[in-house]
Design a protein around this motif. Structure first.
Motif, PDB file in Angstrom:
ATOM      1  N   PHE A  63     -14.988 -36.210 -29.435  1.00 34.97           N
ATOM      2  CA  PHE A  63     -14.039 -36.107 -30.550  1.00 34.97           C
ATOM      3  C   PHE A  63     -14.272 -37.152 -31.652  1.00 34.97           C
ATOM      4  O   PHE A  63     -14.151 -36.863 -32.832  1.00 34.97           O
ATOM      5  N   ALA A  64     -14.595 -38.404 -31.231  1.00 29.97           N
ATOM      6  CA  ALA A  64     -14.699 -39.507 -32.197  1.00 29.97           C
ATOM      7  C   ALA A  64     -16.110 -39.577 -32.758  1.00 29.97           C
ATOM      8  O   ALA A  64     -17.092 -39.553 -32.001  1.00 29.97           O
ATOM      9  N   LEU A  65     -16.213 -39.688 -34.080  1.00 33.36           N
ATOM     10  CA  LEU A  65     -17.524 -39.743 -34.743  1.00 33.36           C
ATOM     11  C   LEU A  65     -18.282 -40.985 -34.319  1.00 33.36           C
ATOM     12  O   LEU A  65     -19.465 -40.958 -34.035  1.00 33.36           O
ATOM     13  N   GLU A  66     -17.522 -42.102 -34.262  1.00 31.06           N
ATOM     14  CA  GLU A  66     -18.170 -43.364 -33.907  1.00 31.06           C
ATOM     15  C   GLU A  66     -17.162 -44.205 -33.135  1.00 31.06           C
ATOM     16  O   GLU A  66     -15.965 -44.191 -33.468  1.00 31.06           O
ATOM     17  N   ILE A  67     -17.645 -44.888 -32.099  1.00 28.68           N
ATOM     18  CA  ILE A  67     -16.741 -45.755 -31.338  1.00 28.68           C
ATOM     19  C   ILE A  67     -17.206 -47.197 -31.551  1.00 28.68           C
ATOM     20  O   ILE A  67     -18.228 -47.623 -31.021  1.00 28.68           O
ATOM     21  N   SER A  68     -16.455 -47.905 -32.383  1.00 27.67           N
ATOM     22  CA  SER A  68     -16.860 -49.251 -32.811  1.00 27.67           C
ATOM     23  C   SER A  68     -16.629 -50.262 -31.688  1.00 27.67           C
ATOM     24  O   SER A  68     -16.000 -49.957 -30.675  1.00 27.67           O
ATOM     25  N   ASP A  69     -17.110 -51.495 -31.901  1.00 32.02           N
ATOM     26  CA  ASP A  69     -16.868 -52.557 -30.919  1.00 32.02           C
ATOM     27  C   ASP A  69     -15.365 -52.794 -30.745  1.00 32.02           C
ATOM     28  O   ASP A  69     -14.888 -52.981 -29.624  1.00 32.02           O
ATOM     29  N   ASP A  70     -14.634 -52.788 -31.874  1.00 34.35           N
ATOM     30  CA  ASP A  70     -13.176 -52.977 -31.772  1.00 34.35           C
ATOM     31  C   ASP A  70     -12.553 -51.869 -30.933  1.00 34.35           C
ATOM     32  O   ASP A  70     -11.669 -52.120 -30.106  1.00 34.35           O
ATOM     33  N   ALA A  71     -13.025 -50.628 -31.159  1.00 29.33           N
ATOM     34  CA  ALA A  71     -12.470 -49.490 -30.403  1.00 29.33           C
ATOM     35  C   ALA A  71     -12.715 -49.683 -28.912  1.00 29.33           C
ATOM     36  O   ALA A  71     -11.805 -49.504 -28.098  1.00 29.33           O
ATOM     37  N   HIS A  72     -13.940 -50.097 -28.559  1.00 28.04           N
ATOM     38  CA  HIS A  72     -14.233 -50.338 -27.141  1.00 28.04           C
ATOM     39  C   HIS A  72     -13.301 -51.396 -26.563  1.00 28.04           C
ATOM     40  O   HIS A  72     -12.781 -51.241 -25.456  1.00 28.04           O
ATOM     41  N   LYS A  73     -13.099 -52.475 -27.329  1.00 24.15           N
ATOM     42  CA  LYS A  73     -12.224 -53.550 -26.839  1.00 24.15           C
ATOM     43  C   LYS A  73     -10.805 -53.034 -26.603  1.00 24.15           C
ATOM     44  O   LYS A  73     -10.171 -53.357 -25.601  1.00 24.15           O
ATOM     45  N   LEU A  74     -10.316 -52.230 -27.549  1.00 27.27           N
ATOM     46  CA  LEU A  74      -8.939 -51.721 -27.426  1.00 27.27           C
ATOM     47  C   LEU A  74      -8.823 -50.728 -26.269  1.00 27.27           C
ATOM     48  O   LEU A  74      -7.852 -50.746 -25.511  1.00 27.27           O
ATOM     49  N   MET A  75      -9.827 -49.881 -26.127  1.00 27.64           N
ATOM     50  CA  MET A  75      -9.805 -48.909 -25.034  1.00 27.64           C
ATOM     51  C   MET A  75      -9.843 -49.637 -23.691  1.00 27.64           C
ATOM     52  O   MET A  75      -9.101 -49.286 -22.761  1.00 27.64           O
ATOM     53  N   ASP A  76     -10.693 -50.676 -23.604  1.00 25.93           N
ATOM     54  CA  ASP A  76     -10.795 -51.408 -22.333  1.00 25.93           C
ATOM     55  C   ASP A  76      -9.504 -52.159 -22.028  1.00 25.93           C
ATOM     56  O   ASP A  76      -9.094 -52.275 -20.874  1.00 25.93           O
ATOM     57  N   THR A  84      -2.278 -44.836 -28.751  1.00 26.16           N
ATOM     58  CA  THR A  84      -3.072 -43.762 -29.354  1.00 26.16           C
ATOM     59  C   THR A  84      -3.940 -44.372 -30.443  1.00 26.16           C
ATOM     60  O   THR A  84      -3.442 -45.143 -31.269  1.00 26.16           O
ATOM     61  N   LEU A  85      -5.237 -44.040 -30.411  1.00 25.98           N
ATOM     62  CA  LEU A  85      -6.164 -44.573 -31.418  1.00 25.98           C
ATOM     63  C   LEU A  85      -6.640 -43.451 -32.325  1.00 25.98           C
ATOM     64  O   LEU A  85      -6.982 -42.358 -31.848  1.00 25.98           O
ATOM     65  N   ILE A  86      -6.665 -43.717 -33.632  1.00 21.42           N
ATOM     66  CA  ILE A  86      -7.134 -42.721 -34.597  1.00 21.42           C
ATOM     67  C   ILE A  86      -8.543 -43.088 -35.057  1.00 21.42           C
ATOM     68  O   ILE A  86      -8.775 -44.210 -35.536  1.00 21.42           O
ATOM     69  N   PHE A  87      -9.458 -42.136 -34.861  1.00 22.78           N
ATOM     70  CA  PHE A  87     -10.880 -42.299 -35.190  1.00 22.78           C
ATOM     71  C   PHE A  87     -11.260 -41.313 -36.294  1.00 22.78           C
ATOM     72  O   PHE A  87     -10.616 -40.268 -36.444  1.00 22.78           O
ATOM     73  N   LYS A  88     -12.363 -41.591 -36.998  1.00 22.48           N
ATOM     74  CA  LYS A  88     -13.004 -40.533 -37.802  1.00 22.48           C
ATOM     75  C   LYS A  88     -13.469 -39.457 -36.827  1.00 22.48           C
ATOM     76  O   LYS A  88     -13.955 -39.776 -35.751  1.00 22.48           O
ATOM     77  N   LYS A  89     -13.304 -38.195 -37.201  1.00 21.99           N
ATOM     78  CA  LYS A  89     -13.575 -37.140 -36.214  1.00 21.99           C
ATOM     79  C   LYS A  89     -14.977 -36.552 -36.329  1.00 21.99           C
ATOM     80  O   LYS A  89     -15.595 -36.600 -37.396  1.00 21.99           O
ATOM     81  N   LYS A  90     -15.448 -35.999 -35.226  1.00 20.20           N
ATOM     82  CA  LYS A  90     -16.698 -35.224 -35.251  1.00 20.20           C
ATOM     83  C   LYS A  90     -16.403 -33.845 -35.839  1.00 20.20           C
ATOM     84  O   LYS A  90     -15.290 -33.330 -35.676  1.00 20.20           O
ATOM     85  N   PRO A  91     -17.386 -33.213 -36.484  1.00 16.67           N
ATOM     86  CA  PRO A  91     -17.137 -31.900 -37.103  1.00 16.67           C
ATOM     87  C   PRO A  91     -16.659 -30.842 -36.115  1.00 16.67           C
ATOM     88  O   PRO A  91     -15.918 -29.936 -36.481  1.00 16.67           O
ATOM     89  N   LEU A 101      -7.177 -33.116 -41.471  1.00 19.62           N
ATOM     90  CA  LEU A 101      -7.571 -34.511 -41.759  1.00 19.62           C
ATOM     91  C   LEU A 101      -8.988 -34.752 -41.245  1.00 19.62           C
ATOM     92  O   LEU A 101      -9.493 -34.003 -40.414  1.00 19.62           O
ATOM     93  N   ASP A 102      -9.633 -35.828 -41.740  1.00 19.27           N
ATOM     94  CA  ASP A 102     -10.981 -36.124 -41.237  1.00 19.27           C
ATOM     95  C   ASP A 102     -10.935 -37.122 -40.076  1.00 19.27           C
ATOM     96  O   ASP A 102     -11.912 -37.762 -39.733  1.00 19.27           O
ATOM     97  N   THR A 103      -9.742 -37.249 -39.483  1.00 28.02           N
ATOM     98  CA  THR A 103      -9.566 -38.172 -38.352  1.00 28.02           C
ATOM     99  C   THR A 103      -8.978 -37.414 -37.162  1.00 28.02           C
ATOM    100  O   THR A 103      -8.396 -36.340 -37.330  1.00 28.02           O
ATOM    101  N   VAL A 104      -9.137 -38.031 -35.977  1.00 29.72           N
ATOM    102  CA  VAL A 104      -8.536 -37.438 -34.779  1.00 29.72           C
ATOM    103  C   VAL A 104      -7.874 -38.546 -33.955  1.00 29.72           C
ATOM    104  O   VAL A 104      -8.393 -39.657 -33.868  1.00 29.72           O
TER     105      VAL A 104
END
Ligand code: AMP
Ligand code: MG
Length: 310
Positions: A63-76, A84-91, A101-104
């Protein structure tokens, strides 16, 4: 026990299930017809996007276009849990989920039944399992109240937290909280070392970014109001929710939480629904002090009650 519900989800049907926040209304996140049913059953406006619920970190990659270092830290740090985290979405993410929206929005819930269900049926969209405009369900019977006795609900008694997840937009900086929940801005800052903005839909700009914040949620038919500071009159046709000031008398319409804000959050929506069963005209709530508002669950309570007041 879950087989029936897994089969329903796999065949494109909608199923309600418990999470640690509130009950969700699940449908296969890769099946547009199933997702459409969620909007229809809830009466949810199509411009209000849905949160996709997953059961491990790997599923986020679809679903997420890119999972940044911050995203990994928050998920962990916070997954599984009420963030709930909002990411730029994959097409490939369905437009109906994201309302164009262009986010998911993604969340990995903590409740063991939700984890099993998603692990076996695949990622599901899951808004709260209430008719649009009603308080979110914290018991299976609330779901049946809104959708009928025969509606398929994985019944696991009361949800633990009772208020919806924190919604944090990490698709662009500065990161923004659209909806406060059990995970606080301070806890998030501690993990990523960055300040986050708190905006729960008061400005037009944020409404455009998180459309759900513009809708009146969480409200009973009874009028919800704050008790004004000097007011000591207590009327009969109202429910009172107190947490700190003295209660005037013992009554099942005067609920005192004695500073237990987790309990207040756990029960709030059930109390709202109960007030309506009794045809009460008002729900009066004791306002929170600025010191109490340091507590994340009190911030979440303040947000939901303010929205219920409208
Ligand atoms: P509910 O489904 O009732 O828990 O509400 C979900 C909330 O998440 C709503 O306020 C939505 O507007 C918000 N939301 C879901 N997806 C997105 C997204 N892609 N961008 C911003 N907000 C979102
Ligand atoms: Mg909702």
């Amino acid at each position: 026990m879950l087989d029936r519900y897994i089969n329903l989800l796999k065949s494109g049907e909608v199923v309600a299930f418990p999470t640690e926040t509130v009950y969700g209304l699940g449908a296969d996140a890769k099946n547009p017809d199933a997702v459409k049913k969620v909007f229809e059953i809830k009466g949810r406006p199509s411009d209000n996007p849905l949160i996709v619920h997953i059961s491990d970190k790997k599923q986020a990659k679809y679903f997420a276009l890119e999972i940044s270092d911050d995203a990994h830290k928050l998920m962990d740090a916070f997954w599984p849990g009420p963030l709930t985290l909002i990411f730029k979405k994959k097409p490939q993410v369905l437009d109906i989920i994201t309302a164009g929206l262009d986010t998911v929005a993604l969340r990995w819930p903590k409740h063991p039944l939700s984890q099993q269900l998603i692990a076996l049926a695949g990622p599901v969209v899951a808004p709260s399992a209430n008719s649009s405009g009603k308080p979110s369900p914290t018991k299976a019977e609330h779901v049946k109240e809104d959708f009928g006795d025969d509606f398929p609900v994985v019944d696991a008694s009361e949800t633990e937290i009772g208020l919806e997840s924190t919604v944090l937009d990490i698709s662009s900086e500065p990161y923004t909280i659209y909806r406060p929940g059990a995970v606080s801005a301070d806890e998030i800052t501690k993990i990523i070392g960055k300040e986050v903005i708190q905006d729960s839909g008061s400005s037009k700009d944020e409404t455009a970014k998180s459309p759900g914040t513009k809708y009146s949620h969480y409200s009973p038919e009874a009028k919800v109001q704050w008790i004004s500071s000097g007011d000591t009159t207590f009327v009969d046709e109202a429910l009172y929710l107190l947490h700190s000031r003295p209660a005037p008398r013992k009554s099942d319409r005067v609920i005192h939480y004695e500073g237990n804000f987790n309990k207040m959050a756990h029960e709030l929506y059930d109390r709202f629904r109960h007030a309506d069963h009794q045809n009460l005209e008002f729900v009066f709530v004791e306002p929170f002090s600025s010191e109490q508002l340091q507590n994340p669950i009190v911030q979440a309570l303040q947000n939901r009650i303010t929205k219920a007041i409208g």
